[in-house]
Design a protein around this motif. Structure first.
Motif, mmCIF file in Angstrom:
data_model
loop_
_atom_site.group_PDB
_atom_site.id
_atom_site.type_symbol
_atom_site.label_atom_id
_atom_site.label_comp_id
_atom_site.label_asym_id
_atom_site.label_seq_id
_atom_site.Cartn_x
_atom_site.Cartn_y
_atom_site.Cartn_z
ATOM 1 N N ASN A 20 -3.221 -6.488 -2.552
ATOM 2 C CA ASN A 20 -2.868 -5.653 -1.405
ATOM 3 C C ASN A 20 -1.727 -4.665 -1.627
ATOM 4 O OD1 ASN A 20 -4.777 -7.104 0.077
ATOM 5 N ND2 ASN A 20 -3.261 -8.558 0.854
ATOM 6 N N ARG A 103 -1.066 -4.293 6.977
ATOM 7 C CA ARG A 103 -2.051 -4.333 8.056
ATOM 8 C C ARG A 103 -1.501 -4.936 9.350
ATOM 9 N NH1 ARG A 103 -6.017 -5.967 3.826
ATOM 10 N NH2 ARG A 103 -5.517 -8.128 4.302
ATOM 11 N N THR A 166 -2.190 3.457 2.873
ATOM 12 C CA THR A 166 -1.872 2.988 1.526
ATOM 13 C C THR A 166 -2.533 3.878 0.485
ATOM 14 O OG1 THR A 166 -3.780 1.488 1.407
ATOM 15 C CG2 THR A 166 -1.720 0.598 2.313
ATOM 16 N N ASN A 176 -6.242 5.724 2.503
ATOM 17 C CA ASN A 176 -6.729 4.561 3.225
ATOM 18 C C ASN A 176 -5.838 4.246 4.421
ATOM 19 O OD1 ASN A 176 -8.181 2.096 3.772
ATOM 20 N ND2 ASN A 176 -6.489 0.996 2.806
ATOM 21 N N SER A 178 -4.874 1.584 6.753
ATOM 22 C CA SER A 178 -5.016 0.135 6.804
ATOM 23 C C SER A 178 -4.656 -0.454 8.162
ATOM 24 C CB SER A 178 -4.137 -0.524 5.724
ATOM 25 O OG SER A 178 -2.784 -0.133 5.875
#
Length: 201
Positions: A20, A103, A166, A176, A178
């Motif tokens: 992650n 997240r 991210t 992205n 998230s």
């Protein structure tokens, strides 16, 4: 907490960190004082040790070595110890949550400096777990994990995180998204021209 329990948490979370966060930039967009602001963070392999609260016993094991040992499930109980002030157990108890901070973070605030043993600047997180950051030349770098309600350790008012993006640390733009706050769309965020240069929408 016993060392074998700690090793289980450390190895599991190292895998999550690798998936992650490691070698990634995380961009936090937040609102406060009537304007939209942001900051960029960078998570590197060497930062994992700081998030765990573990104290390395051997001088031959550097922070990157510690991370790799955790990833390979080869960390020995003789290689580390817990801090005597009890913070290690606290950090490890919320470390699994922290591995999803890209997240799950809901708020951001400036550290209020009330804890004499803690040095950090910006804090992001929730009412149960937080990550502290310090600034380098360009990015904010993670330097601690906290089992705290962010509202009790930051200056008021805390700011609401609207979106999190991210990217790989070698990528030019964030690609992205998230996290997006409830009842918020990217179109509804008044993104500045400066911020638009960072995001690939």
């Amino acid at each position: 907490m016993k060392k074998d329990e700690a090793i289980k948490i450390l190895t599991t979370c190292a895998g999550q960190y690798n998936k992650n966060l490691a070698n990634k930039n995380v961009l936090y967009i937040f609102s406060g004082n009537g304007k939209i602001s942001y900051f960029e963070s960078l998570f590197l392999p060497r930062h994992y040790l700081h998030l765990t609260g573990i104290e390395i016993v051997s001088e031959n094991i550097k922070s990157v070595d510690f991370y790799r040992l955790c990833l390979k499930s080869k960390l020995s109980s003789s290689a580390f110890t817990f801090h005597k002030n009890g913070t290690t157990e606290m950090k490890l108890s919320v470390l699994p949550q922290v591995m999803n901070i890209h997240r799950s973070a809901k708020m951001i605030g400036d550290y209020d400096n009330k804890k004499s043993i803690l040095y950090t600047e910006k804090i992001i997180g929730t009412i149960t777990a937080c990550v502290g950051f310090v600034r380098d030349d360009r990015y904010y770098l993670p330097n601690t994990t906290l089992r705290e309600d962010i509202r009790t350790i930051t200056l008021k008012p805390q700011k609401r995180i609207l979106a999190i993006f991210t990217k790989g640390d070698k990528d030019k733009r964030y690609y992205n998204c998230s996290y997006l706050a409830k009842r918020v769309s990217l179109e509804s965020i008044a993104i500045s021209d400066e911020l638009k240069q960072l995001i690939s929408l």
